[in-house]
Design an enzyme around this catalytic site. Structure first.
Site: not given
Ligand code: NVA
Ligand code: CP
Length: 308
Positions: A108, A135, A138, A223, A263, A291
């Site tokens: 990540r 992502h 997800q 989101d 998500c 997930r």
């Molecule tokens: N768009 C959000 C998704 C989090 C799971 C981010 O990147 O923070």
């Molecule tokens: N939706 C998602 O990826 O959640 P986290 O940021 O908690 O992993």
């Protein structure tokens, strides 16, 4: 798809790394794993997943870690703060070293190129656990959730309301791989990447208002307005996105049996009203649980050569 010297090595850096048939089989397998959990089925006994997190996570970390444990393997949580990655060790070297010791790597990170570079130099499968651009994990869970509730998504209409961000890009990819229509309403200057949209062709349509985009939708998705790393822009974004909340008016514009997904984590009162996210059309907690199941199917697909 990432080019590697090993033709049997598969990565999951993007939803475009799998075909429609493979994605449908992954979803079927995820549903099977969810409904028939067998504690004696441990296909990854002794195998190790390295998880590199440059950003926070609840769902991604727990689902991968629990999934590896269910399958008899284990997961290592690695933060750049505690590894040489944070001190500038080249990605290529890190990928070679880490992949020589573990069976799979999940990252990540901010830059999507970090994941693709890692994949190019890794001797084991690399999974994108979220980048600023995509992502895909997800989307495995979201699509599993849709299939569980409504069956195949081909030909359906999904509406994305809000930021043209990593989740929006992965929805565009999902529309391509699974052949559904995606309606997008995003404020000016917050549209998704032109290159990603153009590659998806006529399935993607843009609307000037969220209400217009929501008409005839089978699924409404949104989101957060400010993603991880955009905290400094939060105030400006609240102003720019104020007309982009998913609320009862938006859900009423969609088909009467439309579902709502997010998500998570969510900001009630910003991108979604409480009555929608906590209401009867919301399936966000199924989505979160999935997930685990979807990623177990993915790990099996990548590591057991079991192409679902
Ligand atoms: N768009 C959000 C998704 C989090 C799971 C981010 O990147 O923070
Ligand atoms: N939706 C998602 O990826 O959640 P986290 O940021 O908690 O992993």
């Amino acid at each position: 798809m990432i080019k590697t010297d090993n033709p049997t090595l598969r990565h999951f850096t993007s939803l475009l790394d799998v075909s429609g048939d493979e994605l449908r089989r992954l979803i079927e397998r995820a549903i099977e794993l969810k409904n028939n959990r067998d504690p004696d089925y441990q296909p990854l006994k002794g195998q190790v997943l390295a998880m590199i997190f440059e950003k926070s996570s609840t769902r991604t970390r727990i689902s991968f870690e629990a999934g590896m444990t269910h399958f008899g393997g284990s997961a290592l949580f690695l933060s750049p703060r505690d590894t040489q990655l944070g001190r500038g060790e080249p990605l290529q070297d890190s990928a070679k070293v880490i992949s020589s010791m573990v069976d799979c790597i999940m990252l990540r990170t901010d830059k999507h190129e970090t994941v693709t570079t890692f994949a190019q130099h890794s001797s084991v499968p690399v999974i994108n656990g979220l980048t600023d651009q995509q992502h895909p994990c997800q989307l495995l869970a979201d699509m599993q959730t849709w299939f569980e509730h409504r069956g195949d998504i081909q030909g359906k209409t999904v509406t994305w309301i809000g930021d043209g961000n990593n989740m929006c890009h992965s929805y565009i990819h999902a529309a391509t791989v699974l052949d559904f229509n995606l309606h997008i309403a995003a404020p000016v200057c917050y549209e998704p990447s032109k290159a990603i949209v153009e590659a998806a062709g006529t399935r993607i349509k843009f609307f000037n208002t969220p209400l217009d985009a929501a008409k005839n939708a089978d699924l409404i998705v949104t989101d957060v307005w400010a993603s991880m790393g955009q905290e400094d822009e939060q105030k400006q974004r609240i102003r720019d996105f104020k007309d982009y909340q998913v609320n009862a008016a938006i859900m009423n514009a969609a088909h009467s049996d439309a579902l709502f997904m997010h998500c998570l984590p969510a900001h009630r009162g910003e991108e979604v009203s409480s009555e929608v996210i906590d209401g009867p059309q919301s399936i966000v907690f199924d989505e979160a649980e999935n997930r685990l199941h979807a990623q177990k199917a993915l790990l099996e697909f990548l590591l057991c050569g079991k192409k679902s």
